[in-house]
Enzyme design. Structure first.
Site, mmCIF file in Angstrom:
data_model
loop_
_atom_site.group_PDB
_atom_site.id
_atom_site.type_symbol
_atom_site.label_atom_id
_atom_site.label_comp_id
_atom_site.label_asym_id
_atom_site.label_seq_id
_atom_site.Cartn_x
_atom_site.Cartn_y
_atom_site.Cartn_z
ATOM 1 N N GLU A 150 -1.410 -5.637 8.352
ATOM 2 C CA GLU A 150 -0.652 -5.039 9.460
ATOM 3 C C GLU A 150 -1.411 -5.263 10.763
ATOM 4 O OE1 GLU A 150 0.100 -0.860 8.889
ATOM 5 O OE2 GLU A 150 0.936 -1.169 6.893
ATOM 6 N N LYS B 69 -1.220 -9.471 2.715
ATOM 7 C CA LYS B 69 -0.515 -9.054 3.933
ATOM 8 C C LYS B 69 -1.410 -8.123 4.733
ATOM 9 C CE LYS B 69 2.976 -5.913 3.977
ATOM 10 N NZ LYS B 69 2.422 -4.872 4.882
ATOM 11 N N GLU C 49 9.088 -4.551 10.753
ATOM 12 C CA GLU C 49 9.504 -3.240 10.251
ATOM 13 C C GLU C 49 10.029 -2.363 11.395
ATOM 14 O OE1 GLU C 49 6.798 -1.269 7.599
ATOM 15 O OE2 GLU C 49 8.042 0.520 7.492
ATOM 16 N N ASP D 69 0.855 -1.200 0.000
ATOM 17 C CA ASP D 69 0.000 0.000 0.000
ATOM 18 C C ASP D 69 0.891 1.250 0.000
ATOM 19 O OD1 ASP D 69 0.880 -0.164 2.609
ATOM 20 O OD2 ASP D 69 -1.093 0.085 3.531
ATOM 21 N N SER D 70 2.205 1.033 0.069
ATOM 22 C CA SER D 70 3.168 2.124 -0.121
ATOM 23 C C SER D 70 3.074 2.688 -1.539
ATOM 24 C CB SER D 70 4.595 1.627 0.156
ATOM 25 O OG SER D 70 4.859 0.446 -0.571
ATOM 26 N N ASP E 286 -1.089 -6.189 -0.548
ATOM 27 C CA ASP E 286 -1.136 -5.558 0.779
ATOM 28 C C ASP E 286 -2.542 -5.005 1.027
ATOM 29 O OD1 ASP E 286 0.061 -4.742 3.105
ATOM 30 O OD2 ASP E 286 1.164 -3.065 2.203
HETATM 31 O O1 KIV Z 1 3.525 -1.224 1.824
HETATM 32 C C1 KIV Z 1 4.695 -1.631 1.887
HETATM 33 O O2 KIV Z 1 5.530 -1.342 1.033
HETATM 34 C C2 KIV Z 1 5.071 -2.468 3.005
HETATM 35 C C3 KIV Z 1 6.519 -2.813 3.160
HETATM 36 C C4 KIV Z 1 7.166 -1.664 3.809
HETATM 37 C C5 KIV Z 1 6.736 -4.070 3.879
HETATM 38 O O3 KIV Z 1 4.256 -2.835 3.789
#
Ligand code: KIV
Length: 281
Positions: free
Chosen positions: A117, A115, A184, A46-47, A85
């Site tokens: 969080e 993924k 992280e 989600d980055s 993500d």
């Molecule tokens: O969104 C992302 O890029 C991440 C990584 C930093 C692991 O969650």
């Protein structure tokens, strides 16, 4: 071509002591090149929000945006394990919504896994997803979707209480069924302890060299991050500068009539056809 990377394959890499190389990707050409280069796991993070879409953080990223980028990355990935993500508020409201959204990543996006969080508070949800055939990678330590709560991008688990909490939650997530765990911005001795304690692979980002694998955000690796890159990232290229230089050179060429040239960049036509056109006109 090498065999496709699978979830059991990642566990085998940990057992063999071979490090797992992971990167984020958000588009087809980058994904194709990373896959060709032998990256084991590609995360559509989600980055994408703050690195590609111009948002101030990951918070505004929507499910539809994530699916759009995951589909593009899927078209480029043949070998790596592809993880999508889950963005902010795609799994917090209810288990039903989380199942549907995780399902969209796999079914529409073509991801192999998702993924999430979070720690203990999402362990039951992770168990529910895994039991329904939706593989989950966990993420502990600094959680970018919660930086407002912890006061920014800060190292987590430095004092005894918070280190104990992260270690405890790592074990809980493993029990809940995650196949790998992102750590992280945690101190390296804590990441080492967690990596030695868990059977599943840990994937570090700013968590030192003793994790079972490493992940970085691709724009940090390529020198394409327009903001400040984190201290833990390693830059292998200076693409931002190169792109700006290339655009300036192009601009100069167009304005000075250096580009395009008749000889190199243009198409000729039959002189008779041209004569006819001129006389008709
Ligand atoms: O969104 C992302 O890029 C991440 C990584 C930093 C692991 O969650």
């Amino acid at each position: 071509m090498d065999e496709r990377v699978t979830i059991p394959g990642l566990l085998k890499l940990k057992e063999k002591g071979e490090k797992i190389a992971c990167l984020t990707a958000y588009d087809w050409p980058t994904a194709l090149l990373l896959d060709r280069a032998g990256i084991d796991l590609i995360l559509v993070g989600d980055s994408v929000g703050n690195n590609i879409l111009g948002y101030p953080s990951t918070i505004p990223v929507t499910m539809d945006e994530m699916i759009h980028h995951t589909k593009a990355v899927r078209r480029g990935v043949k070998r790596a394990l592809l993880v999508g993500d889950m963005p902010f508020m795609s799994y917090q409201a209810s288990a039903e919504e989380a199942i549907r959204n995780a399902g969209r990543f796999i079914k529409e996006g073509g991801a192999d896994a998702v993924k999430l969080e979070g720690g203990e508070e999402i362990a039951e949800l992770i168990h529910t997803l895994v039991r329904r055939g939706l593989p989950v990678m966990g993420h502990l330590g600094l959680l970018p979707q919660r930086t407002a709560q912890v006061g920014g991008y800060k190292v987590q688990g430095r004092d005894e209480a918070s280190a104990k909490k992260i270690l405890h939650e790592a074990k809980i997530l493993e029990e809940a069924g995650v196949f790998a765990l992102v750590l992280e911005m945690v101190p390296w001795p804590l990441a080492k302890l967690i990596s030695e304690t868990l059977q599943i692979p840990t994937i570090g980002i700013g968590a030192g060299p003793y994790c079972d694998g490493q992940i970085l955000v691709i724009t940090d690796v390529l020198g394409l991050s327009l903001g400040v890159s984190p201290k833990f990232a390693k830059r292998y290229l200076a693409l931002a500068e190169q792109i700006e230089q290339a655009a300036k050179a192009y601009c100069t060429d167009v304005k000075s009539l250096t580009f395009p040239t008749v000889e190199q960049h243009s198409f000729a036509m039959d002189e008779e056809v041209l004569k006819k056109l001129s006389s008709d006109g």
